[in-house]
Design a protein around this motif. Structure first.
Motif, mmCIF file in Angstrom:
data_model
loop_
_atom_site.group_PDB
_atom_site.id
_atom_site.type_symbol
_atom_site.label_atom_id
_atom_site.label_comp_id
_atom_site.label_asym_id
_atom_site.label_seq_id
_atom_site.Cartn_x
_atom_site.Cartn_y
_atom_site.Cartn_z
ATOM 1 N N ARG A 412 0.830 -1.214 0.000
ATOM 2 C CA ARG A 412 0.000 0.000 0.000
ATOM 3 C C ARG A 412 0.851 1.244 0.000
ATOM 4 O O ARG A 412 0.527 2.242 -0.644
ATOM 5 C CB ARG A 412 -0.934 -0.025 1.204
ATOM 6 C CG ARG A 412 -2.111 -0.918 0.936
ATOM 7 C CD ARG A 412 -2.849 -1.285 2.165
ATOM 8 N NE ARG A 412 -2.903 -0.187 3.106
ATOM 9 C CZ ARG A 412 -3.364 -0.313 4.332
ATOM 10 N NH1 ARG A 412 -3.792 -1.478 4.744
ATOM 11 N NH2 ARG A 412 -3.391 0.700 5.127
ATOM 12 N N LEU A 414 3.766 1.476 -1.286
ATOM 13 C CA LEU A 414 4.282 1.600 -2.655
ATOM 14 C C LEU A 414 3.236 2.235 -3.559
ATOM 15 O O LEU A 414 3.541 3.110 -4.371
ATOM 16 C CB LEU A 414 4.682 0.229 -3.195
ATOM 17 C CG LEU A 414 5.928 -0.380 -2.570
ATOM 18 C CD1 LEU A 414 6.119 -1.797 -3.076
ATOM 19 C CD2 LEU A 414 7.142 0.467 -2.874
ATOM 20 N N GLY A 415 1.982 1.780 -3.399
ATOM 21 C CA GLY A 415 0.915 2.369 -4.189
ATOM 22 C C GLY A 415 0.756 3.847 -3.892
ATOM 23 O O GLY A 415 0.622 4.667 -4.802
ATOM 24 N N TYR A 416 0.815 4.183 -2.604
ATOM 25 C CA TYR A 416 0.656 5.586 -2.214
ATOM 26 C C TYR A 416 1.771 6.429 -2.810
ATOM 27 O O TYR A 416 1.551 7.558 -3.255
ATOM 28 C CB TYR A 416 0.655 5.705 -0.687
ATOM 29 C CG TYR A 416 0.356 7.103 -0.207
ATOM 30 C CD1 TYR A 416 -0.955 7.546 -0.131
ATOM 31 C CD2 TYR A 416 1.373 7.973 0.133
ATOM 32 C CE1 TYR A 416 -1.245 8.823 0.286
ATOM 33 C CE2 TYR A 416 1.095 9.262 0.555
ATOM 34 C CZ TYR A 416 -0.215 9.676 0.633
ATOM 35 O OH TYR A 416 -0.490 10.947 1.027
#
Lengths: 520, 513
Positions: A412, A414-416
């Motif tokens: 998450r 990394l996604g952010y």
């Protein structure tokens, strides 16, 4: 599949038999939006009272808008019930709606008092205020009455508090940016926090925030400000806002002591409230175990040293260190107060400051930016990946301080990270489309997204932002908003806004030629 | 290579080091390139024959000496592979300065080194001035183009293709050198794969050269351009780059060539074997071409809206988007401030080009940058994060096209992107600290890391990289190698080296332990 899931959820949350016994509307967005409006109304009434101690010319307008807002807010709250269970998406929407409601109230107040007449500028000042950014359309705030000035500072103070409430409300979304002390305690597997726990946290945050504000007021009083300035500057410092009552920000006072007080205040503003809590309760071990705290202090001290050596902005050693410390603390805590025009500095220090602004303050603080703990997590992840390259098959966990980061949480973050960089890049492009030069667009995007404020080029300190076109102002506002609400509410709103017509088109496309369309 | 058996004989007295052995091989091949350049020099009547022959003798001699005194050890741990690739690239770049220096064209070592590194890494940033092109002997210019051609497919891939005994660890070496997170096998045997790649590469070069020759720009220029085109390098044999021809035909051929050069060679191989349909079945290719088409449209509109004619806007947009979207770096300017000089375009168009400088071409191609596939996967990671608002508990796999990407691969890609961004930001900070302005420094770092060539600000397509000071240029040169080898080999070699040194150091400090 999708339709089935949705129907089931709806019947779950509002069973038919309950409808007759509870006539009131149920909506988290409206309820908390009403609360936000009421809080703003209260703030405006206080501002009116403050105005009476001065000239009193704006008191009627402030009081009228305040009373109306308070009334409206309370009426909405009495009509709309807060649901027991709130889906993640609803809490995101609630955050967005509440912030927008507060901005609207403030726009009305600015226009009613005649302080800022043009609606676009009033909107800019309000957005900048509630997002705790230091972009102002006023080239000389001193011409405003004391009531309006007080309200202006208060928008940032309320905005800072709203940011804390946001962090709690959408905590499950934030990964490590929640309230952390030494630990990165995040309910990964739960999609929401229990209401009592939320209320307890919120209550603690209110207390700590008030405490820090009072500390700020005392600091400034000791530094030699008058009571009015001390309170308003404390509001804008502890909230890491950066609005100043004077066009020259801290240069107006021309007092080294006050500047050091400002450094202390901004440092406190960028601190995680959990750290403050541990400090107040004397938990030294918890403090020493907070890796993020060390990095936060290290960044400030390191940046100060580099600025003092490379840029040497002052006339002598003491002023060198002071100006460097002030600028570095302002950048790291994403406040935006200034004592020197860093837009006129050498490119190297500028680049460094931009990076610091982008990284931002500690998690669980009022400050903005990407947050230090997230950056630390990414570095830790990177170290793991490098080790895996050298020893394929290696199984190793990602750690921040003493805490192990779960793989799901890591994904998450990394996604952010991509979302954050993507938003900054989109802002860069959008600002360039409106015709600003590359330097202004790049620095403005980073700065607005971190809710810092001043940037380089045309957005340098002391330059009235109204010089930019209307399009650029809109984009800056969107970026500030996105940065203040931790991206998710805005991006999810955009996704929903695009997704709905897309789904309609897709279903229409799928139904085409089957005769289903005519039956609908 | 008759002594291949001897190389693996047990008890051989040769020093077991894959890194040194690779250095030797790479030097032999590059030295061969120098002899070829000398031949070209004689044919086209240049005056640098002896300089090139001398460079060739030195390089081949050194290479042969190193090669004969070392052997490939039995097992290859990852760190040895990374070190082999890194060291062979660095050493080759150092020997690549010989033609420039011996011919007296770039007498200063630093300038020659920059040119050599820029060539081997297919970057295309040059410190040549307009006069340099006039006095340069054609053989040296040919060498300059040839370095790009060598660097494009990779010297080690060439070595593996020609010397089958390298089968041990050959795949690892290729993967460490080739751009992209995955390298497809075209054949069961690694050496066969490498050979086929090089045959496709060679064939593509010949076809491009013939196409360019048909436009009437002369055999020397068309060959030179083809060498830089298929390797997505960006050097041109003329001072004004492609602007020197000012011809739409040449530009169209180059655009097509660049787009193919920036796409996967596996796809090209399949297309040559009669399966061109695979191009559009590849999701990365669709993003790659679709992204460029979108950008060309946007830039054309932006340029046309600001006063250029539509036709000219389209030409400039298509050429420059293609040149940066494939990390080639040709320029079609006819002078500072001319329509092709994108540092004078509206800021929004420049930002679009800047985004392409980050991404670059496809995996498995000769291009630089982060690669479309990685951007695609990272986009999916972000999208998954957003979808959690709707479905907090859903387990959502990451897909590229129709294939699910394994989470470990996603992690590796994320690590790569992070490292890439971090290095660019730090390098940007270093460059600005050394004195270049913020836009020139930051975009210069992005451009060098992605092996593009031109940057924004002062380092646009119409100016040479001499605008950067010496320490800045050395930083950029280091970035180019780091970027060409896809970050991990260089960084890991550094990590291993640092650990080794710190271990030695700590032992020295605590002698009693």
């Amino acid at each position: 599949m999708r339709a089935y899931g949705r129907t089931r959820l709806r019947t779950d949350s509002a069973p038919l038999e309950n409808l007759s016994t509870r006539p009131r509307l149920e909506s988290a967005e409206l309820n908390l939006g009403g609360l936000s409006i009421a809080i703003c109304g209260g703030g405006l009434l206080i501002s009116a009272a403050v105005d009476l101690t001065g000239s009193g010319q704006d008191a009627p307008a402030l009081g009228a808008v305040g009373a109306a807002a308070l009334l409206l807010g309370l009426v909405i709250r009495s009509r709309v019930r807060l649901p027991e269970h709130v889906s993640p998406r609803t809490s995101l929407r609630t955050v967005g709606v509440s912030l927008l409601a507060m901005i609207t109230v403030s726009v009305v107040a600015y226009r009613a008092t005649g302080a800022i007449v043009r609606p676009g500028e009033a909107l800019m000042e309000s957005t900048s205020g509630f997002t705790t950014t230091a972009v102002t359309v006023l080239d000389d705030p001193q011409r405003l009455g004391s009531g309006v000035l007080f309200w202006r500072a208060m928008t940032q103070w309320i905005g800072g508090f709203a940011a804390l409430a946001t962090v709690i409300a959408i905590l499950p979304f934030l990964g490590v940016s929640g309230p952390t002390a030494s630990k990165v305690r995040v309910p990964v597997r739960r999609s929401q926090m229990s209401a009592p726990r939320m209320n307890r946290l919120l209550g603690r945050y209110v207390f700590l925030y008030l405490f820090l504000t009072i500390v700020g007021v005392l600091l400034y009083l000791v530094g030699g400000m008058g009571p009015f300035d001390a309170i308003t500057y404390s509001f804008t410092t502890i909230s890491t806002g950066g609005f100043a009552n004077h066009s020259g920000s801290f240069t107006f006072f021309d007092s080294p002591l006050l500047e050091w007080m400002g450094v202390a205040g901004m440092f406190l503003g960028g601190l995680s409230l959990a750290v403050v809590w541990s400090a107040l309760r004397g938990r030294t071990r918890a403090l020493l175990g907070t890796a993020e705290l060390f990095v936060y202090c290290g960044l400030i001290v390191g940046a100060t040293a580099v600025l003092a050596m490379v840029e040497s902005p002052g006339a002598d050693f003491a002023s060198n260190v002071r100006i460097s410390a002030f600028t570095a603390t302002s950048a790291v805590s994403s406040t935006g107060h200034w004592v020197a025009n860093w837009a006129a500095w050498a490119p190297g220090p500028q680049m460094m400051l931009l990076i610091l602004i982008g990284v931002g303050a500690m998690s669980g603080s009022v400050g903005g930016g990407f947050r230090i703990v997230r950056a630390m997590t990414l570095f830790s992840f990177l170290a793991r990946e490098l080790d895996v390259q050298l020893r394929p098959g290696l199984v190793q966990v990602v750690r921040v301080g003493d805490e192990v980061i779960d793989d799901r949480l890591m994904r998450r973050i990394l996604g952010y990270q991509v979302l954050y960089l993507g938003t900054a890049a989109a802002g860069f492009f959008a600002l360039a489309v409106t015709g600003t030069d590359l330097l202004t667009a790049l620095s403005g995007s980073v700065s607005a997204l971190s809710t810092f404020g001043p940037a380089l080029g045309e957005l340098g300190v002391g330059q009235p932002v109204s010089n930019l076109g209307r399009g650029a102002l809109v984009i800056l506002m969107v970026l500030m908003f996105a940065g203040r609400v931790e991206l998710y509410p805005l991006l999810d709103g955009i996704r929903a806004a695009i997704g709905w017509p897309m789904r309609r088109i897709r279903s229409w496309w799928a139904a085409r030629g089957t005769g289903l369309r005519s039956s609908r | 290579m008759t002594d291949s058996d001897e190389a693996i004989k047990v008890g051989s007295r040769r020093f077991p080091s894959v890194a040194l052995h690779m250095v030797g091989l790479a030097l032999v091949f590059t030295g061969g390139g120098m002899f070829l350049s000398a031949l070209v020099d004689v044919i086209s009547g240049g005056h640098a024959f002896w300089a090139l022959v001398g460079s060739g003798i030195i390089t081949v001699g050194a290479g042969e000496l190193i090669r004969r005194s070392t052997r490939v050890p039995g097992d290859l741990p990852p760190r040895a592979v990374f070190a082999a690739v890194s060291v062979s690239w660095i050493v080759t770049s150092f020997f690549g300065v010989l033609p420039y220096m011996l011919s007296g064209l770039l007498p200063a070592f630093d300038g020659a080194l920059f040119e050599s590194i820029s060539g081997f890494t297919c970057t295309g940033s040059s410190v040549f001035s307009a006069e340099d092109f006039e006095v340069a002997s054609s053989g040296v210019l040919f060498w300059r183009q040839l370095t790009q051609w060598f660097g494009g497919m990779g010297i080690i891939v060439l070595a593996v293709a020609v010397l089958p005994f390298l089968g041990v660890g050959g795949l690892e070496l290729i993967q460490a050198e080739a751009p992209g997170p995955t390298s497809d096998r075209l054949a069961p045997r690694v050496s066969e794969t490498a050979r086929r790649l090089w045959i496709v590469y060679l064939g593509f070069t010949v076809i491009s050269a013939l196409a360019l020759l048909a436009t009437g720009i002369g055999w020397f220029d068309s060959t030179g351009l083809a060498l830089a085109l298929v390797s997505t390098g960006g050097f041109a044999p003329e001072a004004a780059s492609i602007g020197a021809y000012d011809s739409v035909t040449v530009e169209v051929i180059l655009i097509i060539g660049m787009v193919i050069g920036g796409s996967s060679f596996t796809l090209l191989y399949n297309a040559l074997r009669g399966k061109p349909g695979l191009y559009f079945r590849n999701s990365e290719f669709r993003y790659y071409v679709g992204g460029m088409a979108l950008a060309v449209t946007a830039v054309t509109i932006l340029l046309a809206a600001n006063g250029s004619g539509v036709g000219e806007s389209l030409r400039m947009a298509a050429f420059n988007v293609a040149t940066l979207g494939t990390s080639t770096g040709f320029g079609n300017t006819t002078g500072t401030g001319s329509p092709g000089d994108f540092t004078f375009w509206v800021p929004a168009a420049q930002v679009i080009l800047f985004m392409f400088m980050w991404v670059g071409g496809m995996t498995g191609s000769t291009s630089g940058g982060m690669k479309v596939l990685r951007a695609q996967v990272m986009g999916r990671v972000a999208w998954r994060e957003l979808r959690r608002a709707e479905r907090p508990r859903a387990v959502l796999p990451i897909k590229a096209g129709r294939e699910v990407v394994d989470e470990r691969v996603v992690g590796r890609i994320a690590g790569f992107v992070l490292l890439y961004v971090a290095i660019v930001v730090v390098a940007g900070l270093v460059l600005t600290m050394l004195g270049s302005d913020l836009i020139t420094g930051f975009t210069g770092a992005v451009s060098a890391m992605g092996n593009m060539g031109p940057a924004l600000g002062e380092a646009g397509p119409a100016s040479s990289f001499a605008v950067y000071s010496l320490p800045e240029r050395m930083t950029l040169a280091a970035l180019m190698i780091v970027g060409r080898l896809e970050v991990f080999p260089m960084v890991l070699t550094l990590v291993v080296a640092t650990r080794w040194v710190s271990r030695k150091f700590s032992v020295a400090r605590h002698p009693l332990r």
